[in-house]
Write a protein that holds these residues in place. Structure first.
Motif, PDB file in Angstrom:
ATOM      1  N   GLY A 106      -6.277   6.863  13.396  1.00  0.00           N
ATOM      2  CA  GLY A 106      -6.832   5.186  14.314  1.00  0.00           C
ATOM      3  C   GLY A 106      -6.572   4.413  12.737  1.00  0.00           C
ATOM      4  O   GLY A 106      -7.369   3.753  12.946  1.00  0.00           O
ATOM      5  N   GLY A 107      -6.628   4.893  12.295  1.00  0.00           N
ATOM      6  CA  GLY A 107      -6.927   4.015  10.316  1.00  0.00           C
ATOM      7  C   GLY A 107      -5.583   2.894  10.529  1.00  0.00           C
ATOM      8  O   GLY A 107      -5.739   1.791  10.006  1.00  0.00           O
ATOM      9  N   LEU A 108      -4.245   3.273  11.350  1.00  0.00           N
ATOM     10  CA  LEU A 108      -3.167   2.155  11.150  1.00  0.00           C
ATOM     11  C   LEU A 108      -2.395   1.715  12.345  1.00  0.00           C
ATOM     12  O   LEU A 108      -2.288   2.921  12.911  1.00  0.00           O
ATOM     13  CB  LEU A 108      -2.447   2.987  10.522  1.00  0.00           C
ATOM     14  N   ASN A 109      -3.024   0.239  12.777  1.00  0.00           N
ATOM     15  CA  ASN A 109      -2.919  -0.476  14.387  1.00  0.00           C
ATOM     16  C   ASN A 109      -0.866  -0.071  13.846  1.00  0.00           C
ATOM     17  O   ASN A 109      -0.279  -1.361  13.307  1.00  0.00           O
ATOM     18  CB  ASN A 109      -3.102  -0.624  14.322  1.00  0.00           C
ATOM     19  N   ILE A 121      -3.971  11.409  -2.627  1.00  0.00           N
ATOM     20  CA  ILE A 121      -4.097  10.514  -2.239  1.00  0.00           C
ATOM     21  C   ILE A 121      -4.681  10.942  -1.001  1.00  0.00           C
ATOM     22  O   ILE A 121      -3.974  11.602  -0.179  1.00  0.00           O
ATOM     23  CB  ILE A 121      -3.746   8.899  -1.584  1.00  0.00           C
ATOM     24  N   LYS A 122      -6.375  10.931  -0.635  1.00  0.00           N
ATOM     25  CA  LYS A 122      -6.652  11.849   0.600  1.00  0.00           C
ATOM     26  C   LYS A 122      -6.905  10.107   2.092  1.00  0.00           C
ATOM     27  O   LYS A 122      -6.962   9.713   1.517  1.00  0.00           O
ATOM     28  CB  LYS A 122      -8.271  11.843   0.174  1.00  0.00           C
ATOM     29  N   VAL A 123      -6.390  10.573   3.087  1.00  0.00           N
ATOM     30  CA  VAL A 123      -6.170   9.750   4.223  1.00  0.00           C
ATOM     31  C   VAL A 123      -7.495   9.085   4.300  1.00  0.00           C
ATOM     32  O   VAL A 123      -6.921   7.845   4.856  1.00  0.00           O
ATOM     33  CB  VAL A 123      -6.466  11.192   5.293  1.00  0.00           C
ATOM     34  N   GLN A 124      -8.703   9.416   4.219  1.00  0.00           N
ATOM     35  CA  GLN A 124     -10.168   9.157   4.157  1.00  0.00           C
ATOM     36  C   GLN A 124     -10.271   7.620   3.734  1.00  0.00           C
ATOM     37  O   GLN A 124     -10.231   6.617   3.942  1.00  0.00           O
ATOM     38  CB  GLN A 124     -10.954  10.037   4.313  1.00  0.00           C
ATOM     39  N   MET A 154       0.525  -0.854  -0.012  1.00  0.00           N
ATOM     40  CA  MET A 154       0.287  -0.412   0.142  1.00  0.00           C
ATOM     41  C   MET A 154       0.852   1.085  -0.181  1.00  0.00           C
ATOM     42  O   MET A 154       2.175   1.478   0.677  1.00  0.00           O
ATOM     43  CB  MET A 154      -1.015  -0.001   1.329  1.00  0.00           C
ATOM     44  N   LYS A 155       0.682   2.258  -0.295  1.00  0.00           N
ATOM     45  CA  LYS A 155       0.580   3.533  -1.253  1.00  0.00           C
ATOM     46  C   LYS A 155       0.818   4.266   0.185  1.00  0.00           C
ATOM     47  O   LYS A 155      -0.929   4.466   0.223  1.00  0.00           O
ATOM     48  CB  LYS A 155       0.895   4.452  -1.941  1.00  0.00           C
ATOM     49  N   LEU A 156       0.921   5.132   1.323  1.00  0.00           N
ATOM     50  CA  LEU A 156       1.104   5.566   2.477  1.00  0.00           C
ATOM     51  C   LEU A 156       2.119   7.193   2.197  1.00  0.00           C
ATOM     52  O   LEU A 156       2.489   7.842   2.907  1.00  0.00           O
ATOM     53  CB  LEU A 156       1.213   4.882   3.534  1.00  0.00           C
ATOM     54  N   PHE A 157       1.275   7.779   1.262  1.00  0.00           N
ATOM     55  CA  PHE A 157       2.255   9.623   1.358  1.00  0.00           C
ATOM     56  C   PHE A 157       0.629  10.059   0.923  1.00  0.00           C
ATOM     57  O   PHE A 157      -0.305   9.633   0.268  1.00  0.00           O
ATOM     58  CB  PHE A 157       2.860   9.283   0.213  1.00  0.00           C
ATOM     59  N   ALA A 158       0.408  11.369   0.851  1.00  0.00           N
ATOM     60  CA  ALA A 158      -0.177  12.210   1.103  1.00  0.00           C
ATOM     61  C   ALA A 158      -0.594  12.428  -0.586  1.00  0.00           C
ATOM     62  O   ALA A 158      -2.165  12.885  -1.235  1.00  0.00           O
ATOM     63  CB  ALA A 158       0.175  13.593   1.628  1.00  0.00           C
ATOM     64  N   LYS A 159       0.446  12.849  -1.800  1.00  0.00           N
ATOM     65  CA  LYS A 159      -0.269  12.835  -3.249  1.00  0.00           C
ATOM     66  C   LYS A 159      -1.357  12.481  -3.567  1.00  0.00           C
ATOM     67  O   LYS A 159      -1.145  11.064  -4.522  1.00  0.00           O
ATOM     68  CB  LYS A 159       1.090  12.995  -4.172  1.00  0.00           C
ATOM     69  N   LYS A 183      -9.952   3.538   4.984  1.00  0.00           N
ATOM     70  CA  LYS A 183     -11.348   2.650   4.282  1.00  0.00           C
ATOM     71  C   LYS A 183     -10.125   0.943   3.351  1.00  0.00           C
ATOM     72  O   LYS A 183     -10.311   0.646   4.043  1.00  0.00           O
ATOM     73  CB  LYS A 183     -11.592   2.821   2.978  1.00  0.00           C
ATOM     74  N   LEU A 184      -8.699   1.095   2.855  1.00  0.00           N
ATOM     75  CA  LEU A 184      -8.622   0.846   2.181  1.00  0.00           C
ATOM     76  C   LEU A 184      -7.707  -0.836   3.244  1.00  0.00           C
ATOM     77  O   LEU A 184      -7.768  -1.341   3.146  1.00  0.00           O
ATOM     78  CB  LEU A 184      -7.335   1.139   1.029  1.00  0.00           C
TER      79      LEU A 184
END
Length: 261
Positions: free
Chosen positions: A205-208, A174-177, A167-172, A181-182
């Motif tokens: 709380g989206g990533l533990n 792609i919205k946080v929400q 999974m791509k975890l950056f801001a460009k 959800k993914l």
């Protein structure tokens, strides 16, 4: 008569000398003109000096480009943390921030590709990812300085990741929400992104982070300005803030390992 004649001749000579010397003031006026031209020169000299200084600044980058790269070490990270917090934390608090040596994996000696490095530090990856079914979490996080660099890293780890969900975890773009959800929808094995967005996902709380087993920093790579990720003040700040959001405690409990690629 001779005396008068001689006086007459002498008078003629004086007149001739006066006629010859008469143009001299005109010449002296002409000689002043080239002197005025030289007064313009200091301006050109200052401009040239400024250009020379600018050229010297560029040469610093050239020197860095030609200098031999040195691989990052755990001591580098420890020192950066100490320097960053020294003005705002007490001696006891600084000691608490120190990472145990046992949490560090072998650092990249600059001979590895990303895939070969990950294979070396995590030889049992296939078994680990098969057993990972927890949503809103990842087994491995790779932190870098930008979205473009994250995409490069994802492409370069094909040999290692296999069937792993990445999974791509950056801001460009792609919205946080959307990312939240993914992460809620399925189990993800690998996350690659920037510290700012990863920090935000943890905060919401989206990533533990508890199931996280490996945290790898893209430590040695340099951008066009020859900056490593920890040379960029914003990135360094976000990395240290992320470390304090549970990463340090996981390292001290020896459930999480750190790598410097």
């Amino acid at each position: 008569m001779c005396g008068e004649a001689s006086d007459g001749e002498g008078g003629g000579d004086v007149e001739m000398m006066q006629q010859e010397t008469a143009p001299v003031p005109v010449l002296s006026k002409k000689t002043k003109q080239p002197m005025e031209c030289f007064l313009v020169q200091p301006k050109e000299t200052k401009e040239d000096a400024t250009k020379t200084r600018k050229r010297r600044k560029k040469k610093i980058t050239d020197i860095l480009a030609k200098s031999e790269p040195k691989p990052g070490t755990p001591e580098d990270l420890q020192k950066l943390m100490k320097d960053y917090y020294s003005s705002s934390r007490s001696v006891i608090e600084l000691e608490e921030l120190k990472l145990p040596d046992s949490c560090f994996l072998k650092a990249n000696d600059l001979t590895h590709s990303l895939s070969s490095y990950l294979k070396e530090i995590c030889p049992k990856w296939v078994k680990l990812r098969k057993n990972h079914t927890e949503k809103k979490s990842v087994l491995m996080l790779i932190i870098c300085s930008s979205a473009i660099r994250a995409l490069e890293l994802i492409r370069s780890m094909t040999a290692f990741r296999g069937d792993s969900k990445v999974m791509k975890l950056f801001a460009k773009h792609i919205k946080v929400q959307e990312q939240v959800k993914l992460l809620e929808k399925r189990a993800v094995h690998l996350g690659v992104g920037t510290p700012g967005r990863i920090k935000e996902l943890v905060k919401q709380g989206g990533l533990n982070l508890n199931p996280l087993k490996f945290l790898v920093f893209d430590w040695n790579w340099r951008d066009q300005k020859l900056r490593r990720m920890m040379d960029i003040p914003e990135i360094k700040k976000e990395v240290f803030e992320l470390l304090e959001m549970g990463v340090l405690s996981l390292c001290k409990s020896e459930s999480l390992k750190l790598g410097l690629f």
